[in-house]
Write a protein that holds these residues in place. Structure first.
Motif, mmCIF file in Angstrom:
data_model
loop_
_atom_site.group_PDB
_atom_site.id
_atom_site.type_symbol
_atom_site.label_atom_id
_atom_site.label_comp_id
_atom_site.label_asym_id
_atom_site.label_seq_id
_atom_site.Cartn_x
_atom_site.Cartn_y
_atom_site.Cartn_z
ATOM 1 N N ALA A 49 0.816 -1.216 0.000
ATOM 2 C CA ALA A 49 0.000 0.000 0.000
ATOM 3 C C ALA A 49 0.848 1.264 0.000
ATOM 4 O O ALA A 49 0.494 2.255 -0.651
ATOM 5 N N ASP A 50 1.969 1.256 0.719
ATOM 6 C CA ASP A 50 2.771 2.482 0.763
ATOM 7 C C ASP A 50 3.378 2.810 -0.593
ATOM 8 O O ASP A 50 3.567 3.990 -0.923
ATOM 9 N N ASP A 53 0.446 4.488 -2.333
ATOM 10 C CA ASP A 53 0.153 5.779 -1.707
ATOM 11 C C ASP A 53 1.168 6.837 -2.123
ATOM 12 O O ASP A 53 0.822 8.001 -2.344
ATOM 13 N N THR A 54 2.434 6.439 -2.241
ATOM 14 C CA THR A 54 3.511 7.377 -2.576
ATOM 15 C C THR A 54 3.282 8.036 -3.923
ATOM 16 O O THR A 54 3.638 9.209 -4.115
ATOM 17 N N GLY A 58 -3.357 5.547 -4.054
ATOM 18 C CA GLY A 58 -3.812 4.653 -2.995
ATOM 19 C C GLY A 58 -5.312 4.472 -2.946
ATOM 20 O O GLY A 58 -5.799 3.439 -2.471
ATOM 21 N N HIS A 59 -6.066 5.468 -3.426
ATOM 22 C CA HIS A 59 -7.529 5.348 -3.390
ATOM 23 C C HIS A 59 -8.053 4.333 -4.410
ATOM 24 O O HIS A 59 -9.258 4.038 -4.416
ATOM 25 N N ARG A 64 -7.422 -3.285 1.720
ATOM 26 C CA ARG A 64 -6.159 -3.092 2.438
ATOM 27 C C ARG A 64 -6.142 -4.041 3.630
ATOM 28 O O ARG A 64 -7.150 -4.185 4.321
ATOM 29 N N SER A 285 2.672 -1.741 -9.753
ATOM 30 C CA SER A 285 2.964 -0.473 -9.068
ATOM 31 C C SER A 285 4.221 0.171 -9.643
ATOM 32 O O SER A 285 4.319 1.402 -9.718
#
Length: 411
Positions: A49-50, A53-54, A58-59, A64, A285
């Motif tokens: 997730a990080d 998010d970075t 992330g949305h 999660r 990702s």
């Protein structure tokens, strides 16, 4: 003939991500894919997730899990890192909207060959259509349509057989995501001598669980029938029955393909450019993170005075595979080759040691965010902490895979 700035081949996550990023740079983009770009992505795509998010996406994680764990025969390893599963439909629509609002057009067709001219390239399709662009990006997957890549001796494949289903009782802890479960008590002694596999599992809610039996990497690759059998053996050993199967997933893709020739004018992206993370298999990702920077480099090169297709291609390749990233890839390939030498017990000892490293090291290793010196230091610390018997496959790899280490030095 209408000449676009960039022609993107492929409409999977990599193709739509780079098309959207190029459109955001104001470039005229044409997409070419065998099916409509809105065709649903059927595979499950997950990430830490990080990492997502970075990059501000992330949305688009539908699920999660904060309780993420790995298992060996000896113990449970709590990872304390949040894991996520993408909402494919929303992510796909988001990227297509950005691409199309920026003027991207899509054509349905399969690229068969490319002709390079002084100022542009022409792509030919199976049905005889021709499309021209100043730059061609091949994002068509592990078997690139146009991009050239040398054959890899001993190509290793990650293989997985998975199901989304309901069960007579929960197959994993209710709120837990299992990254890898190498426990092997359900296997016979003979099966334990075979290449190791692990369970990858997550709770999707409403009584549904995604379970996937996975072979991390093996040359020439474990059969999906073997993985299917092992998954059912796990369930039988726990006295769990499947009530209703809602989705079956079969994955089989190369982990260690050669890097593309970075002198060619057709640019690769995603799996076509060997962007799969060799020791783990993750890629989505990474492509989402790499697309904006690569698009910026292409836009700058196309806008430069006297820009030539070769100069634009060079700028694109440098953005995608700079020397330090190439060095790290060869180090990762060495790690993968070493790990494939390990038997069931050695593999479990390796990952038990790996996840006992400081958080920033093992997480950076998975996310490919360690610098080259940091990656070397992490590899050494893993080796130093391993039991003696598990060090031996790594020692043998130094001799047999010395070419990878030499390439890492050269970059």
């Amino acid at each position: 003939m209408n000449i676009y700035d960039v022609l993107v081949i492929g409409a999977g996550p990599a193709g739509t991500a780079i098309a959207a990023a190029l459109a955001e740079q104001g470039l005229r983009v044409l997409g070419l894919a065998p099916e409509a770009p809105s065709t649903p992505w059927i595979n499950t795509y997950a990430a830490w997730a990080d990492d997502v998010d970075t990059i501000g996406l992330g949305h688009f994680l539908q699920y999660r899990w904060q309780d993420c764990a790995a298992y060996t025969d000896q113990r449970e390893l709590a990872l304390h890192r949040t894991y996520g599963l993408f909402d494919n439909q929303r992510l796909q629509q988001h990227l297509l909207t950005i691409a199309e609002s920026g003027g991207t057009r899509w054509q349905i067709g399969s690229a068969t060959r490319v002709e390079h001219h002084n100022a542009h390239s022409v792509v030919h399709t199976r049905t005889g259509m021709e499309y021209a662009a100043r730059l061609v990006i091949d994002a068509s997957g592990h078997r690139p349509a146009l991009m050239q890549r040398q054959a890899t001796p001993g190509l290793a494949y990650q293989a997985a057989y998975g199901i989304i289903a309901t069960y007579t009782r929960p197959p994993v802890h209710a709120n837990q995501m299992v990254l890898m479960d190498y426990r092997s008590e359900h296997l016979s002694a003979a099966e334990r001598s075979e290449p190791p596999t692990f369970l990858y599992a997550m709770n999707l809610g409403d009584g549904r669980y995604f379970l996937e039996e996975t072979s991390l990497a093996h040359a020439p690759g474990l059969s999906l029938k073997t993985l299917e059998r092992r998954l059912h053996q796990r369930l039988t050993a726990q006295e769990i029955e499947i009530k209703e199967v809602q989705h079956v997933e079969r994955c089989f893709f190369p982990m260690n393909p050669a890097l593309p020739d970075r002198k060619q004018r057709v640019i690769g992206f995603g799996a076509a450019a060997s962007m799969v993370h060799p020791p783990s298999g993750y890629m989505v990702s990474a492509t989402l993170a790499a697309a904006p920077g690569m698009a910026q480099a292409i836009a700058r090169a196309l806008g430069a005075a006297g820009a030539t297709p070769s100069a634009v291609a060079h700028a694109a390749w440098q953005a995608l595979w700079p020397n330090d990233r190439v060095q790290r890839r060869y180090l990762y390939l060495f790690c993968l080759a070493s790990l494939m030498r390990c038997n069931q017990q050695q593999t479990q000892e390796f990952f038990q040691t790996f996840f006992e490293l400081p958080y920033h090291q093992w997480s950076g290793y998975f996310s490919a965010t360690l610098t080259t010196p940091e990656l070397c230091r992490t590899m050494w610390q893993i080796f130093a902490r391993l039991p003696f018997g598990t060090r031996m496959p790594l020692v043998r790899s130094v001799a047999s895979e010395s070419g990878l280490l030499w390439q890492a030095v050269r970059g």
